[in-house]
Design a protein around this motif. Structure first.
Motif, PDB file in Angstrom:
ATOM      1  N   ASP A 194       0.831  -1.210   0.000  1.00  0.00           N
ATOM      2  CA  ASP A 194       0.000   0.000   0.000  1.00  0.00           C
ATOM      3  C   ASP A 194       0.863   1.258   0.000  1.00  0.00           C
ATOM      4  OD1 ASP A 194      -2.187  -1.719   0.209  1.00  0.00           O
ATOM      5  OD2 ASP A 194      -2.151  -1.652   2.382  1.00  0.00           O
ATOM      6  N   ARG A 198       0.935   4.010  -2.992  1.00  0.00           N
ATOM      7  CA  ARG A 198       0.655   5.423  -2.717  1.00  0.00           C
ATOM      8  C   ARG A 198       1.747   6.320  -3.288  1.00  0.00           C
ATOM      9  NH1 ARG A 198       0.715   5.341   2.426  1.00  0.00           N
ATOM     10  NH2 ARG A 198       2.648   6.458   2.827  1.00  0.00           N
ATOM     11  N   GLN A 202       1.489   9.163  -6.411  1.00  0.00           N
ATOM     12  CA  GLN A 202       1.926  10.546  -6.268  1.00  0.00           C
ATOM     13  C   GLN A 202       2.818  10.985  -7.428  1.00  0.00           C
ATOM     14  OE1 GLN A 202       3.842  10.428  -2.444  1.00  0.00           O
ATOM     15  NE2 GLN A 202       1.933  10.636  -1.287  1.00  0.00           N
ATOM     16  N   GLU A 206      -2.919   9.660  -9.773  1.00  0.00           N
ATOM     17  CA  GLU A 206      -3.811   8.828  -8.959  1.00  0.00           C
ATOM     18  C   GLU A 206      -4.643   7.864  -9.803  1.00  0.00           C
ATOM     19  OE1 GLU A 206      -4.186   8.679  -5.681  1.00  0.00           O
ATOM     20  OE2 GLU A 206      -2.695  10.199  -5.183  1.00  0.00           O
TER      21      GLU A 206
END
Length: 221
Positions: A194, A198, A202, A206
């Motif tokens: 995760d 993420r 970035q 997204e």
């Protein structure tokens, strides 16, 4: 393109002779004298082809080949045994641990160079760099370009993006991601994927990676 070749043999004279001849062919050539050294070198130079001896100290060729095949960063690397152990049983066991080809010593240099050229042509034909809607992944230079801008990615993030982008629209289960990116590493926690996802979002946007909660991730072309 200059292909990178890693020679692994505990006999220095063989290393130097083969290295000299392959350098004359325009290849980038790296050497190692045992399996443990070979794995460290491969992690740094990410060779297209590894010529691997069977009988070596520290870590033999079979164990080394198994370790290479467990490493997601080397999954596209061709492994060819170049060994004096030429019996059929030995050759079959070499293929059994993941080798792509098996050449028997002594081999004439002209023939070896010809076999290497044929193997590298297969790599070029089978390994195009993924290009998906403004995102280009260059495995040779270890770079990513997104909408014309180069993005610097750490090793694990690059491997994760490469895995997802290699199958656009396909759901990749978390278990498969763990196995192919982290292998047997014990440092991976439940949130490791995760966190990396993420960070990738970035950097590349997204919308490019979607989550199927509790199952896995999908790259959206």
């Amino acid at each position: 393109m200059s292909h990178r070749i890693l020679l692994v043999d505990d006999e220095v004279d063989i290393l130097e002779f083969v290295r000299y001849n392959l350098l004359k062919e325009g290849y980038e050539v790296f050497t190692a004298q045992n399996g443990d050294e070979a794995l460290r070198m491969a992690a740094t130079c990410r060779p297209h082809l590894i010529l691997l001896d069977r009988m070596m100290p520290v870590m033999d060729g079979a164990e080394t080949c198994r370790a290479i095949r467990r490493d997601p960063q080397l999954r596209d690397t061709m492994v060819v045994f170049l060994s004096a152990l030429g019996e059929e049983e030995q050759q079959l066991s070499g293929f059994g641990v993941g080798a792509d080809d098996y050449l028997v010593k002594p081999i004439k240099m002209k023939l070896l160079k010809s076999r290497i050229k044929a193997i590298l042509k297969r790599i070029d034909a089978d390994d195009p760099s993924p290009i998906t809607s403004g995102l280009t992944i260059d495995r040779e230079r270890y770079t990513v370009h997104c909408n014309g801008h180069e993005i610097a990615l750490p090793r694990k993030e690059f491997a994760l993006l490469d895995l997802l982008a290699s199958a656009p629209g396909k759901l990749i289960p978390r278990e498969e991601i763990y196995t192919r990116i982290w292998g047997n590493e014990v440092v991976v926690g439940d949130r490791t994927i995760d966190v990396h996802i993420r960070k990738l979002r970035q950097k590349i946007g997204e919308h490019r990676i979607t989550t199927v909660k509790g199952v896995g991730y999908r790259y959206e072309p």
